[in-house]
Every structure is written in C-alpha cells, then in structure tokens.
Scaffold this motif. Sequence first.
Motif, PDB file in Angstrom:
ATOM      1  N   MET A 106       0.843  -1.183   0.000  1.00  0.00           N
ATOM      2  CA  MET A 106       0.000   0.000   0.000  1.00  0.00           C
ATOM      3  C   MET A 106       0.882   1.237   0.000  1.00  0.00           C
ATOM      4  O   MET A 106       1.870   1.305   0.706  1.00  0.00           O
ATOM      5  CB  MET A 106      -0.860  -0.015   1.259  1.00  0.00           C
ATOM      6  N   SER A 107       0.498   2.219  -0.764  1.00  0.00           N
ATOM      7  CA  SER A 107       1.277   3.445  -0.815  1.00  0.00           C
ATOM      8  C   SER A 107       0.870   4.372   0.335  1.00  0.00           C
ATOM      9  O   SER A 107      -0.141   4.154   1.009  1.00  0.00           O
ATOM     10  CB  SER A 107       1.045   4.150  -2.152  1.00  0.00           C
ATOM     11  N   LEU A 108       1.673   5.393   0.542  1.00  0.00           N
ATOM     12  CA  LEU A 108       1.394   6.356   1.602  1.00  0.00           C
ATOM     13  C   LEU A 108       0.051   7.034   1.367  1.00  0.00           C
ATOM     14  O   LEU A 108      -0.735   7.220   2.302  1.00  0.00           O
ATOM     15  CB  LEU A 108       2.514   7.388   1.674  1.00  0.00           C
ATOM     16  N   ASP A 133      -2.521   5.815  -0.176  1.00  0.00           N
ATOM     17  CA  ASP A 133      -3.578   4.848   0.139  1.00  0.00           C
ATOM     18  C   ASP A 133      -3.781   4.737   1.648  1.00  0.00           C
ATOM     19  O   ASP A 133      -4.919   4.656   2.123  1.00  0.00           O
ATOM     20  CB  ASP A 133      -3.247   3.481  -0.442  1.00  0.00           C
ATOM     21  N   ASP A 134      -2.677   4.712   2.390  1.00  0.00           N
ATOM     22  CA  ASP A 134      -2.772   4.636   3.849  1.00  0.00           C
ATOM     23  C   ASP A 134      -3.463   5.870   4.422  1.00  0.00           C
ATOM     24  O   ASP A 134      -4.316   5.761   5.307  1.00  0.00           O
ATOM     25  CB  ASP A 134      -1.379   4.503   4.473  1.00  0.00           C
ATOM     26  N   ALA A 136      -7.136   5.645   3.738  1.00  0.00           N
ATOM     27  CA  ALA A 136      -7.788   4.671   4.617  1.00  0.00           C
ATOM     28  C   ALA A 136      -7.990   5.253   6.014  1.00  0.00           C
ATOM     29  O   ALA A 136      -9.059   5.081   6.619  1.00  0.00           O
ATOM     30  CB  ALA A 136      -6.958   3.391   4.688  1.00  0.00           C
ATOM     31  N   VAL A 137      -6.996   5.946   6.529  1.00  0.00           N
ATOM     32  CA  VAL A 137      -7.117   6.578   7.848  1.00  0.00           C
ATOM     33  C   VAL A 137      -8.207   7.646   7.814  1.00  0.00           C
ATOM     34  O   VAL A 137      -8.996   7.773   8.749  1.00  0.00           O
ATOM     35  CB  VAL A 137      -5.761   7.158   8.309  1.00  0.00           C
ATOM     36  N   ARG A 149      -1.204  14.982   6.020  1.00  0.00           N
ATOM     37  CA  ARG A 149      -1.411  14.841   4.573  1.00  0.00           C
ATOM     38  C   ARG A 149      -0.767  15.991   3.808  1.00  0.00           C
ATOM     39  O   ARG A 149      -0.199  15.797   2.733  1.00  0.00           O
ATOM     40  CB  ARG A 149      -2.904  14.773   4.271  1.00  0.00           C
TER      41      ARG A 149
END
Length: 94
Positions: free
Chosen positions: A1-3, A5-6, A9-10, A53
Amino acid sequence: MSLNDDLTAVQRCLDDLVRSVHRLEQSVGPGGLEIRRVRTDADHLRESLALLRATAPGERSSPEMVLVPDAPYNSALWLDVDDEGLGARDRHAP
C-alpha cells in the motif's frame, strides 16, 4: 500500500469515527464532559491527519511540462526595458 492509500484509509476511518461520535452524542446528550472530550479528540485527530497529509512526502504528481517554442520572442515586447546589468541601450556598459 502506498502512503497516499494509507492516508486515505485513515481518513475514511476517522470519518466513520466522527459519524459514530455524533450518533453517540445524540444518544447520550451533548452536555457531558466525557462526550465533549471524545468529540474534541476526534476533531483533533482529523486536524492532525490534515496536517500530516499536507506535509507528508508522497507521490505528488509532477507539474505539467510547459513547452517553450524555439522561435525567437517578439522584440517589440522588450522596447520599454533596459538590458539588465548593462545600462540603457544608448550608453556603454561601465
């Protein structure tokens, strides 16, 4: 999973948490200290994730490439300016 994507998700989990806290607040009532702390903590998590982010190195897309034509510029664009560092056109450089 890429950053990215993480982080996404968070973000989804935090959105679910905020919705759940809102439903819980409607059940318990908005006046209690405990529910206010939970709501404030959830809001702080959202703010912290937004900061993360914004500053996280990621797979940012490269800026669009701008093509510069090979043709010379129109010299009429430069009639009202001096050559930088050389002085005025009718005088010699020091």
